[in-house]
Scaffold this motif. Structure first.
Motif, PDB file in Angstrom:
ATOM      1  N   PRO A 293      28.332  44.094  81.462  1.00 31.47           N
ATOM      2  CA  PRO A 293      28.063  43.384  82.718  1.00 31.47           C
ATOM      3  C   PRO A 293      29.214  43.536  83.694  1.00 31.47           C
ATOM      4  N   PRO A 294      28.998  43.231  84.979  1.00 29.23           N
ATOM      5  CA  PRO A 294      30.075  43.392  85.966  1.00 29.23           C
ATOM      6  C   PRO A 294      31.257  42.473  85.672  1.00 29.23           C
ATOM      7  N   ARG A 295      32.456  43.035  85.749  1.00 25.95           N
ATOM      8  CA  ARG A 295      33.685  42.260  85.559  1.00 25.95           C
ATOM      9  C   ARG A 295      34.729  42.739  86.555  1.00 25.95           C
ATOM     10  N   HIS A 296      35.725  41.944  86.796  1.00 29.27           N
ATOM     11  CA  HIS A 296      36.775  42.330  87.727  1.00 29.27           C
ATOM     12  C   HIS A 296      38.121  41.837  87.219  1.00 29.27           C
ATOM     13  N   LEU A 297      39.162  42.360  87.823  1.00 26.70           N
ATOM     14  CA  LEU A 297      40.527  42.028  87.407  1.00 26.70           C
ATOM     15  C   LEU A 297      41.324  41.688  88.662  1.00 26.70           C
TER      16      LEU A 297
END
Length: 308
Positions: A293-297
């Protein structure tokens, strides 16, 4: 391949090792890391019985080394030390051939093996095989020492601070050569260093020693991750080493759920160092981790993960 079970050793009243237990899997390049006096070199030398434990035991491929004749044991283990220890009266080829000749190999078998090993460590046989150690640079001599340790094709290679006396450029070249040799041969390597940077460059597993005890052991990302013991935290408190720490930690471990519209994309297998450099290059404080699934940092997450 190597198993330490409650290994302790005393020099008089000094406890150099205190109940050390862990395993080095077959084919691993495991670095014994620690400050001076932590017991890392003492532990390494219990494997080839240069030091006998006062308690516990060391197993090599399932066999207790205490039950193996020391000379036979050492001929079956490669050993590289900081001072190299080449025989000054022998040629480079003669030094590399030392163990095969002790094992009774004939000339027809020894000569091609010597040439192949010199090529493996980056020395042209035609140029170097007839030279004496006194004519070699420190880096060249260490390459010959590495070739000698590999000569009889031992399954295990022990390396005690092998590159610490070399200048930075020579050291980096030998580190690169060792990584290539490890990838080509699949040998089990146990290497001692006090240099965290060297450990991160070389190791697929790190065992951290402090005051004769094992304080952390595992893949670099686990050893340097959240909850690292104080002995490890001391090694990563300077700014330069923080970047090396980020290079060992996966970006996915600090990622947050949800998309980051407009942010540059980061491959799923990237490190925190990759994420930081991408943010700096794009002038942003977040990157999107590719995949589902979409993830960000975020920059905040990187700073949190890099805190010693």
């Amino acid at each position: 391949m190597i198993r330490f079970e409650g290994v302790s050793h005393q020099y008089g009243t000094l406890e150099a090792l205190r109940g050390v237990s862990f395993e080095v899997p077959a084919g691993a390049l495991c670095v014994l890391l620690g400050e001076s006096g932590s017991g890392k070199s003492t532990l390494l030398r219990t494997v080839n019985r240069l030091i006998e434990p006062t308690a516990g035991r060391v197993l090599l491929d399932g066999r207790d080394v205490a039950g193996i004749d020391p000379q036979a044991l050492r001929r079956g283990i490669g050993y590289v030390i900081q001072s190299v220890g080449l025989f000054p009266h022998r040629s480079v080829a003669g030094n590399v051939a030392t163990v095969p000749r002790l094992l009774g190999w004939d000339r027809a078998r020894v000569e091609p093996r010597v040439n192949a090993l010199l090529e493996m460590v980056g020395l042209d046989p035609g140029t170097y095989r007839d030279r004496r150690p006194a004519t070699l640079s420190g880096g060249q001599a260490q390459r010959v020492g590495l070739a000698r340790a590999l000569a009889a094709d031992p399954p295990v290679l022990l390396m005690d601070e092998p590159f610490s006396a070399l200048d930075p450029g020579t050291r980096r070249g030998l580190q690169t050569a060792l990584r290539r040799i490890h990838a080509e041969t699949g040998k089990t390597i146990l290497l001692v260093t006090h240099d965290l940077e060297e450990a991160l460059v070389l190791a697929d597993r790190i065992a951290v020693m402090a005051e004769g005890r094992l304080v952390a052991e595992g893949p670099p990302a686990e050893v340097l991750g959240p909850g690292a013991p104080e002995a490890v935290r001391r090694m990563v408190r300077t700014g330069a080493l923080v970047l090396h720490r980020l290079a060992a930690l996966p970006a996915a471990g600090a990622a947050e759920n949800g998309p980051a519209p407009g942010s540059p994309g980061l491959p799923a297998g990237a490190t925190l160092e990759d994420a930081l450099l991408l943010m700096l290059a794009h002038g942003t404080d977040s990157v999107a981790l590719e995949g589902a699934p979409p993830r960000h940092l975020t920059m905040t997450a990187i700073l949190r993960a890099s805190a010693p």
